[in-house]
Scaffold this active site. Sequence first.
Site, PDB file in Angstrom:
ATOM      1  N   CYS A   1      42.945  41.042  45.068  1.00 19.44           N
ATOM      2  CA  CYS A   1      43.067  39.479  44.976  1.00 19.44           C
ATOM      3  C   CYS A   1      43.896  39.040  43.476  1.00 19.44           C
ATOM      4  CB  CYS A   1      41.482  39.599  45.933  1.00 19.44           C
ATOM      5  SG  CYS A   1      41.520  39.972  47.152  1.00 19.44           S
TER       6      CYS A   1
ATOM      7  N   HIS B   1      41.045  33.634  53.131  1.00 16.28           N
ATOM      8  CA  HIS B   1      41.662  34.417  51.965  1.00 16.28           C
ATOM      9  C   HIS B   1      42.566  34.892  51.898  1.00 16.28           C
ATOM     10  CE1 HIS B   1      41.045  36.608  48.497  1.00 16.28           C
ATOM     11  NE2 HIS B   1      40.416  37.592  48.991  1.00 16.28           N
TER      12      HIS B   1
ATOM     13  N   CYS C   1      37.565  37.947  42.082  1.00 15.73           N
ATOM     14  CA  CYS C   1      36.898  38.950  41.809  1.00 15.73           C
ATOM     15  C   CYS C   1      38.476  39.951  42.730  1.00 15.73           C
ATOM     16  CB  CYS C   1      35.593  39.558  43.171  1.00 15.73           C
ATOM     17  SG  CYS C   1      35.573  39.039  44.275  1.00 15.73           S
TER      18      CYS C   1
END
Length: 422
Positions: free
Chosen positions: A90, A379, A409
């Site tokens: 990510c 996301h 994160c």
Amino acid sequence: MSIKKVAIVGYNRTPFVRHNGVFANATNQDLLVATLSGLIDKYNLHNKRLGEVAGGSVIKHISESNLVRESVMKTSLDPATPGCDIQQACDTGIESAIYIANKIALGQIESGIACGVEAMSNIPFETNARLRKILLKANGEKSTFGKLKQLLKAKIKDFIPIPYKGKEPETGLVMGEHTEITAKYYGITREDQDQLALLSHLNMAKAYDEGFYNDMITPYLGISVDNNLRRDTTFEKLSKLRPAFDKQNGTLTAGNSTPFTDGASAVLLASEDWALKNNLPILAYITQAEIAGIEYVKNQHNLLLAPVVAADRMLKRANMRLGEFDYYEIHEAFAAQVLATLKIWESDQLSKEFGLDQALGTIDRNKLNVKGSSLAAAHPFAATGGRIIATLAKLLNEKGSGKGLISICAARGQGVTMILEK
């Protein structure tokens, strides 16, 4: 050698859409080309040779090994513009921005695009190892009979595809299961998680109503807004959702966790001279960034908490304090992960567990994710970094001055932080 200042001069993205929905048939390349083309149109980059385009996708098909370069070739950029694939879970989008920014700072290039994309609706399925070996042997046979003989060795169960689950290979747990452990370890309540999720939706809905996102999104396949946004959600509705990962004692739900998402984003970075030459505004500068990794196999509650360490290193190097920023953009993979990060930053005892000398301090919650974040926008893994950089750069540009901190994160116990200044 002097270090050049790195400016954020443009941004663009597709709407972020829940997977298996409107973008169900769009590939990583489809989404990335749409985003890059929108950026090119917006900033008149047609036929320009940029220093480099860098980015990637967390989940790619085997045919997408040179995804970024292939996507560049399908746009109206000068085909002499190089493309580079980067992947760091990510962190991919923001790590791509760091890669481009460092090249600009060193004078190797004058301009570049950092991008990221995720077509979760089109992720490849795995086959089991036995079927793979059978297919390889069949492919090596010269005769049709030989090929058929090998294929007949397969059993029906061998043809059952293995779907992507996103498990951490070292622990066998998915992110949500790890974050359930995080919530329990750090005492993060269901109520606090739902309140954070509600605020994300409220802030994003207000931002849309104010027109904040009007120039940030290129419509794609008839969609012009993020469709995970729930304008009608309430704390009561969120509190009624059942736990998603720990069915009996869990606090993470579909409402305070992000879903699988399709989407792409891009940011245009440049030196000051290039920006001025091309009549582009300097929205903000990237002044600091830090990547960190932490142990998470023994300490399974810490999978998504590497930004705690990254922020400490970055702030020390910048000689800055956590509380002195105008805006904070903390990626909301899960509400519990955000709340745990804030709790650790505020506690000397918890901070020392991460090797920090002392707590970094508290932040003004009124400055946190003021235009909504991942719980509302959703996301698409590699695209989130670009969305967040663009949001913060626009906020600082509208304010006319100030500083903002980004925290994202990622899987495998990694995390990245960044400072933008105007």
